[in-house]
Each structure stands twice: as structure tokens, then as C-alpha cells.
Design a protein around this motif. Structure first.
Motif, mmCIF file in Angstrom:
data_model
loop_
_atom_site.group_PDB
_atom_site.id
_atom_site.type_symbol
_atom_site.label_atom_id
_atom_site.label_comp_id
_atom_site.label_asym_id
_atom_site.label_seq_id
_atom_site.Cartn_x
_atom_site.Cartn_y
_atom_site.Cartn_z
ATOM 1 N N LEU A 1 0.802 -1.214 0.000
ATOM 2 C CA LEU A 1 0.000 0.000 0.000
ATOM 3 C C LEU A 1 0.845 1.280 0.000
ATOM 4 O O LEU A 1 0.577 2.199 -0.781
ATOM 5 C CB LEU A 1 -0.961 -0.001 1.194
ATOM 6 N N LEU A 2 1.848 1.350 0.866
ATOM 7 C CA LEU A 2 2.666 2.565 0.918
ATOM 8 C C LEU A 2 3.339 2.857 -0.422
ATOM 9 O O LEU A 2 3.398 4.010 -0.850
ATOM 10 C CB LEU A 2 3.713 2.472 2.034
ATOM 11 N N ASP B 1 8.604 8.261 -4.811
ATOM 12 C CA ASP B 1 9.164 9.016 -3.683
ATOM 13 C C ASP B 1 9.079 8.263 -2.364
ATOM 14 O O ASP B 1 9.334 8.837 -1.303
ATOM 15 C CB ASP B 1 8.445 10.361 -3.546
ATOM 16 N N THR B 2 8.724 6.989 -2.411
ATOM 17 C CA THR B 2 8.515 6.202 -1.193
ATOM 18 C C THR B 2 9.702 6.280 -0.245
ATOM 19 O O THR B 2 9.535 6.585 0.941
ATOM 20 C CB THR B 2 8.211 4.735 -1.540
ATOM 21 N N ALA B 3 10.907 6.009 -0.733
ATOM 22 C CA ALA B 3 12.087 5.968 0.133
ATOM 23 C C ALA B 3 12.305 7.298 0.851
ATOM 24 O O ALA B 3 12.509 7.334 2.068
ATOM 25 C CB ALA B 3 13.327 5.586 -0.662
ATOM 26 N N GLU B 4 12.253 8.392 0.106
ATOM 27 C CA GLU B 4 12.502 9.706 0.702
ATOM 28 C C GLU B 4 11.428 10.070 1.718
ATOM 29 O O GLU B 4 11.732 10.582 2.800
ATOM 30 C CB GLU B 4 12.569 10.790 -0.392
ATOM 31 N N PHE C 1 14.026 0.038 4.141
ATOM 32 C CA PHE C 1 14.006 0.235 5.584
ATOM 33 C C PHE C 1 14.314 1.701 5.899
ATOM 34 O O PHE C 1 15.000 2.018 6.855
ATOM 35 C CB PHE C 1 15.006 -0.717 6.252
ATOM 36 N N GLN C 2 13.767 2.572 5.057
ATOM 37 C CA GLN C 2 14.018 3.996 5.207
ATOM 38 C C GLN C 2 13.286 4.601 6.394
ATOM 39 O O GLN C 2 13.771 5.554 6.991
ATOM 40 C CB GLN C 2 13.645 4.732 3.916
#
Length: 154
Positions: free
Chosen positions: A31-32, A39-42, A109-110
Motif C-alpha cells: 500500500l505505501l 518518492d517512497t524511500a525519501e 528500511f528507510q
């Protein structure tokens, strides 16, 4: 609105009920990424920093305890020097995530890295940055947190 400590939040939500790993992974790994896109990691890194500011901890032992209570895994110290800290994160969920061939290239694992960077920054009062290093073969995540004692938080 008052800030609750991590211990108070844990006390308020502590019960016999648990969230199945499937539900947790569904939100975290599927979902995320759908919502946040490229831009998920940032975004997760900065979200981790925001969580740390909301729940500041006083020691490395408290950070380790927080990871355990949050279900993020078992955090252990690998190496510590004057301007760097290496931590190792393990858990059955991380092992399964690393072994899943469908998601091997996508797990991040940000959130945890941002949380660690900000906690160390708060504790040491110097600008800190954290880097994640997933180790698929050993099914763990290494985090390197770096800081410069000259780069004081203002």
C-alpha cells in the motif's frame, strides 16, 4: 495537543491482540508504495525522522527497546566509533521479506533509517544521517549512522 512518550503510547495500546504479519506487510510493502510511488524511500525516511521527534528517546537502549515494542525487529549494536554507529536489525518478518522473490528488489528500511538518524541527532546534538544496507543472504539489515561533531544542531 500534548506529546505522549513512546512508553505511554505503548502502555495505552498494549493488549493481548496482535496484528498479523500479513496485514503489516500488506500496508508496508504494497500500500505505501502504491500511495507514495517513486518518492517512497525519501518520504519514509522523513516520516521516520518525524516519528523520532514526536517520541524522543534518551539512550541507545531506549531505541533498541522501541524497535522491539514497535515490532520493527531486534536491533543490536555492531560497531561504534567517535563519529559512526553500526546497528543490525533482524526479525522473522525481515527474514521472510528478504526470502520473498517477488519483493526482493523492493523492500526498504528507510522509515527505520530516518528514525535512527533523528534519534542519534537528538541524543548527540549533531546533524546525523543514516544509511540502510539490506543483507539478503543473511536476512538482516545493517544501518550505518554517521555524524560530524563539528556540525552541531542549532
Amino acid at each position: 495537543m500534548s506529546k505522549n512518550t513512546a512508553a505511554e503510547i505503548h502502555q495505552e495500546t498494549q493488549s493481548e491482540e496482535t496484528v498479523p504479519a500479513f496485514g503489516y506487510e500488506l500496508i508496508r510493502e504494497v500500500l505505501l508504495h502504491e500511495i507514495l510511488g517513486d518518492d517512497t524511500a525519501e518520504i519514509l525516511y522523513w516520516a521516520g525522522k518525524k516519528l523520532a521527534r514526536k517520541y524522543p528517546l534518551n539512550s541507545l537502549d531506549e531505541i533498541i527497546d522501541f524497535f522491539n515494542k514497535a515490532g520493527w525487529g531486534i536491533l543490536t549494536i555492531s560497531k561504534e566509533s567517535k563519529n559512526e554507529l553500526e546497528l543490525e536489525l533482524t526479525s522473522p518478518i525481515i527474514t521472510k521479506r528478504m526470502q520473498n522473490r517477488k519483493t526482493q528488489q523492493t523492500h526498504q528500511f528507510q522509515l527505520e533509517a530516518g528514525f535512527l538518524a533523528e534519534q542519534i541527532e537528538i541524543q548527540k546534538q549533531v546533524i546525523s544521517e543514516a544509511f540502510e544496507h539490506p543483507r539478503k543472504k543473511s536476512a538482516k539489515v545493517l544501518f550505518t549512522i554517521k555524524w560530524d561533531k563539528k556540525d552541531i544542531v542549532s
